[in-house]
Design a protein around this motif. Sequence first.
Motif, PDB file in Angstrom:
ATOM      1  N   GLY A  96     -14.021  16.094  -4.466  1.00 61.55           N
ATOM      2  CA  GLY A  96     -14.208  15.094  -5.730  1.00 61.55           C
ATOM      3  C   GLY A  96     -13.144  15.720  -7.060  1.00 61.55           C
ATOM      4  O   GLY A  96     -13.291  15.148  -8.203  1.00 61.55           O
ATOM      5  N   ARG A  97     -12.429  16.789  -6.560  1.00 62.83           N
ATOM      6  CA  ARG A  97     -11.413  16.972  -7.825  1.00 62.83           C
ATOM      7  C   ARG A  97     -10.060  17.111  -7.263  1.00 62.83           C
ATOM      8  O   ARG A  97      -9.853  17.430  -5.959  1.00 62.83           O
ATOM      9  N   GLY A  98      -9.138  16.956  -8.347  1.00 52.42           N
ATOM     10  CA  GLY A  98      -7.739  17.151  -7.901  1.00 52.42           C
ATOM     11  C   GLY A  98      -7.433  18.417  -7.448  1.00 52.42           C
ATOM     12  O   GLY A  98      -8.006  19.588  -7.849  1.00 52.42           O
ATOM     13  N   ILE A  99      -6.430  18.406  -6.306  1.00 55.16           N
ATOM     14  CA  ILE A  99      -6.134  19.622  -5.923  1.00 55.16           C
ATOM     15  C   ILE A  99      -5.180  20.719  -6.807  1.00 55.16           C
ATOM     16  O   ILE A  99      -5.196  21.628  -6.842  1.00 55.16           O
ATOM     17  N   LEU A 100      -4.393  20.028  -8.000  1.00 55.15           N
ATOM     18  CA  LEU A 100      -3.950  20.528  -8.946  1.00 55.15           C
ATOM     19  C   LEU A 100      -4.690  20.530 -10.196  1.00 55.15           C
ATOM     20  O   LEU A 100      -5.249  19.598 -10.661  1.00 55.15           O
ATOM     21  N   PRO A 101      -4.538  21.583 -10.935  1.00 52.57           N
ATOM     22  CA  PRO A 101      -5.264  21.554 -12.221  1.00 52.57           C
ATOM     23  C   PRO A 101      -4.381  20.625 -13.318  1.00 52.57           C
ATOM     24  O   PRO A 101      -3.955  21.601 -14.382  1.00 52.57           O
ATOM     25  N   GLY A 179     -10.745   3.950 -24.960  1.00 55.62           N
ATOM     26  CA  GLY A 179     -10.697   5.266 -25.407  1.00 55.62           C
ATOM     27  C   GLY A 179     -11.384   6.173 -24.399  1.00 55.62           C
ATOM     28  O   GLY A 179     -11.415   7.562 -24.734  1.00 55.62           O
ATOM     29  N   ARG A 180     -12.329   5.542 -23.401  1.00 55.66           N
ATOM     30  CA  ARG A 180     -13.096   6.376 -22.713  1.00 55.66           C
ATOM     31  C   ARG A 180     -13.056   6.460 -21.335  1.00 55.66           C
ATOM     32  O   ARG A 180     -12.589   5.278 -20.765  1.00 55.66           O
ATOM     33  N   VAL A 181     -13.120   7.378 -20.476  1.00 56.97           N
ATOM     34  CA  VAL A 181     -13.030   7.286 -18.925  1.00 56.97           C
ATOM     35  C   VAL A 181     -14.381   7.864 -18.512  1.00 56.97           C
ATOM     36  O   VAL A 181     -15.065   8.726 -19.170  1.00 56.97           O
ATOM     37  N   ASP A 182     -14.663   8.020 -17.092  1.00 58.71           N
ATOM     38  CA  ASP A 182     -15.882   8.273 -16.465  1.00 58.71           C
ATOM     39  C   ASP A 182     -15.362   9.861 -15.979  1.00 58.71           C
ATOM     40  O   ASP A 182     -14.239   9.945 -15.846  1.00 58.71           O
ATOM     41  N   ARG A 183     -16.476  10.398 -15.864  1.00 57.72           N
ATOM     42  CA  ARG A 183     -16.035  12.036 -15.553  1.00 57.72           C
ATOM     43  C   ARG A 183     -15.444  12.092 -14.172  1.00 57.72           C
ATOM     44  O   ARG A 183     -14.686  13.052 -13.797  1.00 57.72           O
ATOM     45  N   GLY A 184     -15.872  11.442 -13.067  1.00 59.75           N
ATOM     46  CA  GLY A 184     -15.325  11.399 -11.929  1.00 59.75           C
ATOM     47  C   GLY A 184     -13.946  11.177 -11.669  1.00 59.75           C
ATOM     48  O   GLY A 184     -13.009  11.826 -11.108  1.00 59.75           O
ATOM     49  N   TRP A 185     -13.350   9.988 -12.595  1.00 60.63           N
ATOM     50  CA  TRP A 185     -11.917   9.898 -12.631  1.00 60.63           C
ATOM     51  C   TRP A 185     -11.198  11.266 -13.199  1.00 60.63           C
ATOM     52  O   TRP A 185      -9.968  11.368 -12.688  1.00 60.63           O
ATOM     53  N   ALA A 186     -11.713  11.765 -14.550  1.00 63.06           N
ATOM     54  CA  ALA A 186     -11.110  12.734 -14.755  1.00 63.06           C
ATOM     55  C   ALA A 186     -10.953  13.882 -14.124  1.00 63.06           C
ATOM     56  O   ALA A 186      -9.951  14.502 -14.014  1.00 63.06           O
ATOM     57  N   ARG A 188     -10.742  13.770 -10.874  1.00 65.84           N
ATOM     58  CA  ARG A 188      -9.866  13.654  -9.927  1.00 65.84           C
ATOM     59  C   ARG A 188      -8.375  13.581 -10.175  1.00 65.84           C
ATOM     60  O   ARG A 188      -7.383  14.069  -9.346  1.00 65.84           O
ATOM     61  N   HIS A 189      -8.214  13.213 -11.344  1.00 69.16           N
ATOM     62  CA  HIS A 189      -6.665  13.111 -11.896  1.00 69.16           C
ATOM     63  C   HIS A 189      -6.247  13.909 -12.911  1.00 69.16           C
ATOM     64  O   HIS A 189      -5.286  14.592 -13.109  1.00 69.16           O
ATOM     65  N   HIS A 190      -7.307  14.433 -13.754  1.00 72.42           N
ATOM     66  CA  HIS A 190      -6.897  15.352 -14.898  1.00 72.42           C
ATOM     67  C   HIS A 190      -8.207  16.520 -14.782  1.00 72.42           C
ATOM     68  O   HIS A 190      -8.692  16.840 -15.853  1.00 72.42           O
ATOM     69  N   ALA A 191      -8.210  17.405 -13.749  1.00 68.26           N
ATOM     70  CA  ALA A 191      -9.251  18.227 -13.723  1.00 68.26           C
ATOM     71  C   ALA A 191      -9.303  19.433 -14.884  1.00 68.26           C
ATOM     72  O   ALA A 191     -10.346  19.554 -15.203  1.00 68.26           O
TER      73      ALA A 191
END
Length: 222
Positions: A96-101, A179-186, A188-191
Amino acid sequence: MRFTRAERSIHHATALLMLACLLTAALLYLPMLSTLVGHRETVKTVHVWCGFALPAPIVLGLLSRAFRADLSRLNRFHPHDWEWLKRSDRRAVRGGRGILPVGKFNAGQKLNAAFTAGAILVMLGTGEIMTFPDPWGDRWRTGATFVHDWLFLLIAVVAAGHLWEALRDRDALGGMLTGRVDRGWAARHHAAWADAEPAEDRPEERPGEAGPEFAKRRPGTS
């Protein structure tokens, strides 16, 4: 919260002015479009005014603390940014998280911002020479026209790529619109950004989109 109202307003105003410049430039320089539309002087006037106004939203945006903070983020390259550029699996997801920080902006967004800022300055300078040619010699006017015309084509390609990427990712597009995004997307893409945000400003958690569900996704999906 991903973007404040001020940040979104700056982005939208800059985008509208840029699109107006690109559209009027196409009408001025492409014979097929020029003959269809006509009113060349009116189109030229709109192009010049939009071009000179292009830096205005960014300059006014410096009054916003959030915008200045984002400029600082965009202006810094970290080791993971170079890694993001080199790896073909840069968008892969594990657990559930992007492999890069990745921080608030990935390396591609930082390069796009740097190119856009530089292009605006160059187009502003060459446009000034073309609009007010009297103080400048023939060499300057010829060089300014050459750079202006070819940079227009490059900007058009980059802008098309930017729009393509935005339309492919509805969550990212929604972040710029609302202005808002969900936590899962964040995650995955911007951990790294999601982890660093204060609790009250963290991305929203939508029902059914947080926790174990992300672990079920195949690595490499978003």
